[in-house]
Motif scaffolding. Structure first.
Motif, PDB file in Angstrom:
ATOM      1  N   VAL A   1       0.844  -1.203   0.000  1.00 26.04           N
ATOM      2  CA  VAL A   1       0.000   0.000   0.000  1.00 26.04           C
ATOM      3  C   VAL A   1       0.880   1.255   0.000  1.00 26.04           C
ATOM      4  CG1 VAL A   1      -1.798   1.264   1.255  1.00 26.04           C
ATOM      5  CG2 VAL A   1      -1.902  -1.226   1.102  1.00 26.04           C
ATOM      6  N   GLU A   2       1.923   1.240   0.835  1.00 19.71           N
ATOM      7  CA  GLU A   2       2.826   2.402   0.894  1.00 19.71           C
ATOM      8  C   GLU A   2       3.542   2.607  -0.442  1.00 19.71           C
ATOM      9  OE1 GLU A   2       2.878   4.736   3.174  1.00 19.71           O
ATOM     10  OE2 GLU A   2       1.268   3.518   4.050  1.00 19.71           O
ATOM     11  N   ALA A   3       3.965   1.505  -1.052  1.00 16.16           N
ATOM     12  CA  ALA A   3       4.666   1.607  -2.346  1.00 16.16           C
ATOM     13  C   ALA A   3       3.734   2.201  -3.397  1.00 16.16           C
ATOM     14  CB  ALA A   3       5.160   0.235  -2.786  1.00 16.16           C
ATOM     15  N   ASN A   4       2.480   1.772  -3.383  1.00 12.46           N
ATOM     16  CA  ASN A   4       1.514   2.310  -4.352  1.00 12.46           C
ATOM     17  C   ASN A   4       1.238   3.787  -4.092  1.00 12.46           C
ATOM     18  OD1 ASN A   4       1.128   0.017  -5.916  1.00 12.46           O
ATOM     19  ND2 ASN A   4      -0.449  -0.795  -4.563  1.00 12.46           N
ATOM     20  N   LYS A   5       1.121   4.148  -2.818  1.00 17.91           N
ATOM     21  CA  LYS A   5       0.840   5.561  -2.494  1.00 17.91           C
ATOM     22  C   LYS A   5       1.998   6.457  -2.956  1.00 17.91           C
ATOM     23  CE  LYS A   5      -1.726   5.370   1.820  1.00 17.91           C
ATOM     24  NZ  LYS A   5      -1.593   5.480   3.184  1.00 17.91           N
ATOM     25  N   ARG A   6       3.200   5.985  -2.727  1.00 18.02           N
ATOM     26  CA  ARG A   6       4.392   6.728  -3.159  1.00 18.02           C
ATOM     27  C   ARG A   6       4.368   6.904  -4.679  1.00 18.02           C
ATOM     28  NH1 ARG A   6       8.403   2.963  -2.089  1.00 18.02           N
ATOM     29  NH2 ARG A   6       7.626   2.849   0.042  1.00 18.02           N
ATOM     30  N   ALA A   7       4.022   5.800  -5.353  1.00 12.23           N
ATOM     31  CA  ALA A   7       4.027   5.831  -6.822  1.00 12.23           C
ATOM     32  C   ALA A   7       2.929   6.741  -7.374  1.00 12.23           C
ATOM     33  CB  ALA A   7       3.881   4.419  -7.375  1.00 12.23           C
ATOM     34  N   ILE A   8       1.813   6.854  -6.661  1.00  9.57           N
ATOM     35  CA  ILE A   8       0.748   7.766  -7.111  1.00  9.57           C
ATOM     36  C   ILE A   8       1.342   9.163  -7.251  1.00  9.57           C
ATOM     37  CG2 ILE A   8      -1.314   8.993  -6.216  1.00  9.57           C
ATOM     38  CD1 ILE A   8      -2.337   6.184  -5.277  1.00  9.57           C
ATOM     39  N   HIS A   9       2.127   9.580  -6.261  1.00 10.27           N
ATOM     40  CA  HIS A   9       2.748  10.915  -6.321  1.00 10.27           C
ATOM     41  C   HIS A   9       3.803  10.990  -7.425  1.00 10.27           C
ATOM     42  CE1 HIS A   9       0.855  12.701  -2.767  1.00 10.27           C
ATOM     43  NE2 HIS A   9       0.805  11.451  -2.342  1.00 10.27           N
ATOM     44  N   LYS A  10       4.630   9.943  -7.507  1.00 14.50           N
ATOM     45  CA  LYS A  10       5.715   9.954  -8.522  1.00 14.50           C
ATOM     46  C   LYS A  10       5.142  10.055  -9.935  1.00 14.50           C
ATOM     47  CE  LYS A  10       9.403   7.186  -6.446  1.00 14.50           C
ATOM     48  NZ  LYS A  10      10.135   5.925  -6.539  1.00 14.50           N
ATOM     49  N   GLU A  11       4.107   9.256 -10.193  1.00 15.47           N
ATOM     50  CA  GLU A  11       3.541   9.235 -11.553  1.00 15.47           C
ATOM     51  C   GLU A  11       2.842  10.556 -11.865  1.00 15.47           C
ATOM     52  OE1 GLU A  11       4.414   7.008 -13.691  1.00 15.47           O
ATOM     53  OE2 GLU A  11       5.370   5.719 -12.202  1.00 15.47           O
ATOM     54  N   MET A  12       2.191  11.117 -10.839  1.00 14.10           N
ATOM     55  CA  MET A  12       1.527  12.407 -11.039  1.00 14.10           C
ATOM     56  C   MET A  12       2.580  13.487 -11.336  1.00 14.10           C
ATOM     57  SD  MET A  12      -1.387  13.680 -11.185  1.00 14.10           S
ATOM     58  CE  MET A  12      -2.116  15.270 -11.249  1.00 14.10           C
ATOM     59  N   GLU A  13       3.672  13.466 -10.571  1.00 12.31           N
ATOM     60  CA  GLU A  13       4.736  14.467 -10.808  1.00 12.31           C
ATOM     61  C   GLU A  13       5.314  14.315 -12.211  1.00 12.31           C
ATOM     62  OE1 GLU A  13       7.455  13.901  -7.509  1.00 12.31           O
ATOM     63  OE2 GLU A  13       5.805  14.408  -6.128  1.00 12.31           O
TER      64      GLU A  13
END
Ligand SMILES: Cc1cc2nc3c(=O)[nH]c(=O)nc-3n(C[C@H](O)[C@H](O)[C@H](O)COP(=O)(O)O)c2cc1C
Length: 355
Positions: free
Chosen positions: A61-73
């Motif tokens: 879940v944490e990895a996905n949440k981090r990636a949500i921000h990375k992909e948005m950026e």
């Protein structure tokens, strides 16, 4: 054709196209950013966007949440003023947590399907993110719009109608897929628009509607618009592009596919799906059970004890280009692809504002 667009929140959609969310890892920041840069709406898939994070299997879940921000950026860097959103499947566990993260990442819109996003309005309260349910039938449109109206005193900011030729999970029973001819489905689209009009009247604002599923050409677009929708959602055509986030072998599989390779499969999510036939599908058809690398408890309708294969594993294999072990989602006309192009080339080919 008259220049006809619509708005998402305060942003005007310049090109009336939403790129359909494609999980796992097919539409991430690269593709969504490239689409948004052209004036259309880019959609990042929130289905395990963190699959490449080093701690994905330990802290999913944490990895996905981090990636949500990375992909948005990543997408924002490509299209600083573009319209960028996320697609999230209702069938996913931790749905609410992911929605909160998507809001924090500054998405313009959340598109949600694979089930009806009943309580999405509660999860985005206090933000100005637009919300869009995906429906396939008059019945599902009625249910979700009535529920949001009664419980949340609000309506959709946009509605996606996904027809029988779409890829990925489908909002139809197998029998309905056989029964809906293109003509009958056109009638269904008009019925859905009738429901939408009632809520537009009640809430005093427009609810843009986009139609998805096998819309691949200018002619398909013109036909969709003739039914009364405001735009189109397109997914499969963006897979064989340079900017698509999937492995080159997945893109090439689209180019090599023939009509006979595309079939309706039973997904562990419990819905029918459309995908390309491959070795994994043969093994499953032969009664084999393919164990998960590690069950991540990701889909609430999946029973790990009985599922023939793990959909997350299979979709990750697809994104990585490991074709024999993959679930190769694709639209019903994906076999028409004949080369790897660019996002701009795909969007231009619709000739949106021409007669
Ligand atoms: C590879 C692939 C993955 C998809 N994944 C999702 C998804 O995760 N969530 C979703 O709502 N729709 C998903 N879809 C459906 C698309 O967003 C889209 O609505 C549909 O495929 C449109 O039809 P087209 O592919 O013929 O353009 C997927 C489609 C494809 C081809």
């Amino acid at each position: 054709m008259e220049k006809k667009t619509f708005a998402i929140g305060k942003k005007e959609v310049k090109v009336p196209l939403l790129q359909g969310g494609m999980g796992v890892g097919i539409s991430l920041g690269g593709l969504a950013g490239a689409v948004a840069r052209e004036g259309a709406v880019g959609i990042i898939s929130a289905a395990h966007p963190g699959y490449r994070e080093p701690d994905f299997y330990q802290n999913t879940v944490e990895a996905n949440k981090r990636a949500i921000h990375k992909e948005m950026e990543k997408a924002r860097k490509i299209a600083p003023d573009g319209i960028i959103g996320f697609n999230i499947m209702v069938a996913m566990n931790y749905y609410e947590e992911y929605v909160h993260e998507i809001v924090k990442a500054g998405a313009d819109i959340i598109v949600s399907g694979a089930g009806l996003p009943a309580d999405l309005p509660a999860y985005i309260e206090g933000s100005d993110v637009a919300i869009a349910p995906i429906v396939s039938t008059e019945k599902s449109a009625k249910v979700i719009l009535k529920y949001w109206d009664r419980k949340y005193k609000r309506t959709a900011d946009l509605l996606v109608i996904e027809g029988p030729l779409a890829g990925g999970h489908l909002g139809f029973h197998v029998k309905q897929l056989e029964e809906f001819t293109p003509e009958l489905y056109d009638e269904e689209v008009k019925k859905i628009l009738g429901i939408v009009r009632q809520y537009e009247e009640k809430y005093g604002h427009k609810i843009p509607v986009v139609l998805a599923g096998g819309i691949r050409s200018h002619e398909d677009y013109v036909h969709a618009m003739s039914l009364g929708v405001d735009g189109i959602q397109v997914a499969s055509r963006f897979v064989p592009t340079e900017e698509c986030d999937a492995d080159i072998r997945y893109k090439n599989a689209y180019i090599q596919a023939q009509e006979k390779d595309i079939e309706i499969v039973k997904s562990p999510v419990g819905m029918p799906g459309r995908a390309m036939h491959n070795k994994l599908m043969d093994r499953v058809a032969g009664g084999e059970r393919v164990p998960a690398v590690k069950c991540l408890n990701c889909i609430h309708t999946c029973n790990p004890a009985t599922t023939p294969y793990c959909i997350t594993d299979a979709l990750i294999h697809a994104a990585k280009g490991e074709l024999d072990e993959a679930l190769l989602f694709c639209g019903g006309k994906a076999y028409e692809a004949d080369h790897i192009g660019t996002v701009k080339e795909v969007i231009d080919s619709y000739r949106f504002f021409e007669e």
